[in-house]
Design an enzyme around this catalytic site. Structure first.
Site, PDB file in Angstrom:
ATOM      1  N   SER A   1      90.746 -17.511  39.446  1.00  0.00           N
ATOM      2  CA  SER A   1      91.687 -17.369  38.765  1.00  0.00           C
ATOM      3  C   SER A   1      93.484 -18.289  40.239  1.00  0.00           C
ATOM      4  O   SER A   1      94.343 -18.251  39.347  1.00  0.00           O
ATOM      5  CB  SER A   1      92.424 -15.666  39.475  1.00  0.00           C
ATOM      6  OG  SER A   1      92.029 -15.657  41.131  1.00  0.00           O
TER       7      SER A   1
ATOM      8  N   SER B   1      86.256 -17.394  41.402  1.00  0.00           N
ATOM      9  CA  SER B   1      88.076 -17.960  41.565  1.00  0.00           C
ATOM     10  C   SER B   1      87.869 -18.799  41.875  1.00  0.00           C
ATOM     11  O   SER B   1      89.218 -20.015  41.815  1.00  0.00           O
ATOM     12  CB  SER B   1      88.863 -17.071  41.544  1.00  0.00           C
ATOM     13  OG  SER B   1      89.367 -15.421  40.423  1.00  0.00           O
TER      14      SER B   1
ATOM     15  N   LYS C   1      97.894 -20.777  45.562  1.00  0.00           N
ATOM     16  CA  LYS C   1      98.001 -20.579  44.878  1.00  0.00           C
ATOM     17  C   LYS C   1      98.735 -19.202  44.873  1.00  0.00           C
ATOM     18  O   LYS C   1      99.485 -18.161  46.232  1.00  0.00           O
ATOM     19  CB  LYS C   1      96.924 -19.752  45.050  1.00  0.00           C
ATOM     20  CG  LYS C   1      96.536 -18.858  43.793  1.00  0.00           C
ATOM     21  CD  LYS C   1      95.284 -18.348  43.958  1.00  0.00           C
ATOM     22  CE  LYS C   1      94.481 -17.302  42.776  1.00  0.00           C
ATOM     23  NZ  LYS C   1      92.893 -16.586  42.601  1.00  0.00           N
TER      24      LYS C   1
END
Length: 386
Positions: free
Chosen positions: A105, A129, A28
């Site tokens: 996310s 997330s 990420k």
């Protein structure tokens, strides 16, 4: 759409002969990779902050274990999102439910694994997330015990809830990666007691609760000593409100120096969340902090060693992508009401794939006592065999 940050081209080979040799991973865009900008899903963050000179701890640990890094993945802007849509970088494909959001996310990381670009991927989890995209994309995902992992080189949001997490498509790979990052083998025996959170199943949409019943039946066969309990006596919505109070306040405190120094650009929903965090009254913060203490006490009571609690990861499968802002608020509130237990209590939680509603995946979550992460790994391995 591609799960990778536009304009990036990264490949770093892992150490030969490690326990994860032959596996590819993505990270990420909240994790530092030496010599490459950490964008955080916002073009001004990458432009206004220095290039990292070292890999984040989680990235370095996977490289040292032999996994090969193949790229940085899209994230909701500065991780302030739960659906996976980014106004700057776009919305990664959810291959398990095309036309629907991947969840955020850690959207790009889940998408990279679900599409088969990599066998595993790093994400972060503050308010859901990792757990939400794992549920929406049909993956294994974990939020470890809060404070267990070294977060050096990971862009923070709300430190009292932030943690590194990860995804995999199958239980064996999930366990291999987890053992490396947790630095502990999966427990030798499965859990001995099971608690079923009846209020969480009642809060989920009926179709989701029904879809998870076969997984619950397998879990009951694996753990015959089971009982039903109310997870949140004050109400899951009250727990969600507490997390939605504490998290934006901490996010504002985290990003305030940058905002005041550089006046960066934000999507409207992200800017609104930060403004609300800045404007939260002290009395509301105090109530939320007391609620967090209550949540932690409740989880300690329900989860002595050897016990796991089962609940839906999300109240429904992935919503359609591109919904108007007016439709998104109630969706986010419902999701965060189920996910709040993770950030408030800090207990380890995994989302297991295996159910779907109208062809779209939904996950079953298991929660253990603090430090009981490897018990959850054993449960995941046993459930895949059941």
């Amino acid at each position: 759409m591609s799960p990778f940050v536009p304009g990036t081209d990264i490949r770093i080979e892992g150490r030969p002969g490690g326990p994860l040799s032959g596996l590819r991973f993505a990270a990420k865009d909240l994790f530092d990779i030496a010599g490459h900008p950490t964008g955080g899903g916002n073009p001004d963050w990458a432009r206004q902050n220095p290039l990292p000179t070292r890999h984040a701890w989680a990235v370095q640990t996977l490289l040292d274990a032999g996994a090969t890094l193949i790229g940085k993945t899209i994230t909701d802007e500065v991780s302030l999102g739960i659906l996976g849509e980014n106004a700057f970088d776009g919305t990664p494909l959810n291959p398990a439910a095309p036309g629907h959001v991947p969840g955020g996310s850690s959207s790009g990381s889940a998408s990279a694994v679900a599409q088969g670009f990599s066998e595993l991927a790093l994400g972060t989890d503050t308010g859901g997330s990792v757990r939400v995209p794992a549920s929406f994309c049909g993956l294994y995902g974990i939020r470890p015990t809060h404070g267990r992992l070294n977060l050096t080189g990971m862009l923070p949001q709300a430190p009292s809830s932030d943690t590194t997490g990860w995804f995999a498509r199958d239980a064996a790979t999930f366990a291999r990666v987890s053992e490396v990052l947790l630095q502990e083998k999966a427990a030798e025996a499965p859990p001995t007691r099971l608690v079923i959170a009846v209020d969480a199943f009642g809060f989920a949409e009926p179709e989701t609760a029904a879809a998870l019943e076969p997984m619950l039946d397998r879990l009951k066969a694996l753990i015959p000593d089971w009982r039903e309990e109310v997870l949140a006596p004050p109400g899951l919505v009250a727990w969600g409100r507490a997390q939605r109070t504490l998290q934006p306040v901490e996010a504002w405190e985290t990003f305030r120096p940058w905002i005041e120094r550089d006046n960066p650009r934000f999507a409207f929903s992200v800017a609104r969340g930060l403004v609300l965090g800045a404007a939260t009254p002290e009395a509301e913060r105090g109530w939320a902090a007391l609620t967090r203490q209550e949540v932690r006490g409740r989880l300690r009571h329900l989860l002595p060693p050897g016990t796991v609690l089962a609940m839906p990861t999300t109240p429904f499968p992935a919503p359609r992508a591109g919904l108007p802002l007016s439709a998104l608020n109630p969706i986010r509130d419902q999701i965060l009401s189920l996910c709040a237990v993770g950030g408030l209590a800090g207990h380890p939680q995994i989302s297991l794939p295996g159910a779907s509603v109208a062809g779209r995946p939904v996950g079953l979550s298991l929660i253990a006592a603090r430090g009981g992460d490897t018990l959850l790994l054993r449960a995941a391995l046993e459930m895949e065999k059941a």
